[in-house]
Write an enzyme that holds these catalytic residues in place. Sequence first.
Site, PDB file in Angstrom:
ATOM      1  N   LYS A   1       2.762  -7.667 -10.449  1.00 41.84           N
ATOM      2  CA  LYS A   1       2.683  -6.745  -9.307  1.00 41.84           C
ATOM      3  C   LYS A   1       3.878  -6.948  -8.388  1.00 41.84           C
ATOM      4  CE  LYS A   1      -0.389  -7.219  -5.729  1.00 41.84           C
ATOM      5  NZ  LYS A   1       0.328  -6.951  -4.463  1.00 41.84           N
TER       6      LYS A   1
ATOM      7  N   ASP B   1       3.170  -1.757  -6.488  1.00 41.28           N
ATOM      8  CA  ASP B   1       2.150  -1.710  -5.419  1.00 41.28           C
ATOM      9  C   ASP B   1       2.825  -1.277  -4.119  1.00 41.28           C
ATOM     10  OD1 ASP B   1      -0.043  -2.173  -3.763  1.00 41.28           O
ATOM     11  OD2 ASP B   1       0.256  -4.354  -3.721  1.00 41.28           O
TER      12      ASP B   1
ATOM     13  N   LYS C   1       1.738   1.592  -2.413  1.00 47.03           N
ATOM     14  CA  LYS C   1       0.708   2.297  -1.614  1.00 47.03           C
ATOM     15  C   LYS C   1       1.273   3.519  -0.909  1.00 47.03           C
ATOM     16  CE  LYS C   1      -2.073  -1.893  -0.756  1.00 47.03           C
ATOM     17  NZ  LYS C   1      -1.144  -2.975  -1.130  1.00 47.03           N
TER      18      LYS C   1
ATOM     19  N   ASP D   1       1.757  10.004   2.208  1.00 47.22           N
ATOM     20  CA  ASP D   1       2.686  10.949   2.852  1.00 47.22           C
ATOM     21  C   ASP D   1       2.207  12.355   2.515  1.00 47.22           C
ATOM     22  OD1 ASP D   1       5.075  12.092   3.992  1.00 47.22           O
ATOM     23  OD2 ASP D   1       6.130  10.222   3.529  1.00 47.22           O
TER      24      ASP D   1
ATOM     25  N   THR E   1      -8.974  -4.069   2.612  1.00 44.21           N
ATOM     26  CA  THR E   1     -10.021  -5.061   2.906  1.00 44.21           C
ATOM     27  C   THR E   1      -9.748  -5.790   4.221  1.00 44.21           C
ATOM     28  OG1 THR E   1      -8.849  -6.519   1.414  1.00 44.21           O
ATOM     29  CG2 THR E   1     -10.831  -5.487   0.550  1.00 44.21           C
TER      30      THR E   1
ATOM     31  N   ARG F   1      -1.379 -16.637  -5.810  1.00 44.83           N
ATOM     32  CA  ARG F   1      -1.132 -18.069  -5.620  1.00 44.83           C
ATOM     33  C   ARG F   1      -1.801 -19.015  -6.602  1.00 44.83           C
ATOM     34  NH1 ARG F   1      -2.175 -17.046   0.595  1.00 44.83           N
ATOM     35  NH2 ARG F   1      -3.379 -15.422  -0.471  1.00 44.83           N
TER      36      ARG F   1
END
Length: 241
Positions: free
Chosen positions: A37, A64, A66, A69, A126, A217
């Site tokens: 990603k 990614d 997002k 528009d 989230t 991570r």
Amino acid sequence: MKRTAPKDKIIVALDVENLPAALKLVELLHDEVGAFKIGKQLFTASGPDAVRSIQGLGGRVFLDLKFHDIPTTVAKASVEAARLGAFMFNMHALGGFAMMQEAVKAVRALSDGKLQPLMIAVTVLTSMGPDDLKPLGITLPVDELVVRLALLAKEAGMNGVVASPREIRLIKKACGPDFLVVTPGIRPAGAEANDQKRAMTPGEAVQAGADFIVVGRPITHSPDPQAAARSIAGEIALVLA
Ligand code: C5P
């Protein structure tokens, strides 16, 4: 339906500051996971070359960025994401039905059959709870809003949504088993939570129906990223068996 290998469900979040650091991880991991990603940080720093270099090493890319528009702009950006060869990319469902539908039409009209990325919608970030949504005039319970936006994305022709682990079952129930759910917030048992508050283990997320899990991570900060990725794939294999 085609069965996916357990490792293909793993998408590694390359949240690193520069391209050399990202490429080091890709070299180590491209045979161990399904995709990488690239988010706003790496893309802003290194641009489309980051995508091409990762693909050059054999990695598939989830872009990614997002998008959010007006429909024409998102449709054109989506076509560029497809031309870049992204395996998956995303946009905010809150951009609306017309935005998602125009993007889907523009990408699906591309004549080269290879340029057919998975198109994924973000429902509600989230990081946002009821206290953040209310000042925006949004008073629906978050779960209801998530399902409503997922259904809208499905109707617009999108392939799936990004969702937190606890939303997977709700979305699959509302949108059906073939509507993809991509899930971050994954922590193998015993791994550090970092800033993830309601994490699930890879096995739990896949059990709940996640089609792809985004893991950062626990793999990228591990002293042995390959072993960490293999252990996650092993956990997924147990659930799929
Ligand atoms: O390192 P970690 O596994 O927490 O990384 C998770 C990745 O998924 C990060 O790139 C993060 O921005 C992203 N993400 C998330 N939670 C969301 C949406 C995206 O952790 N709700």
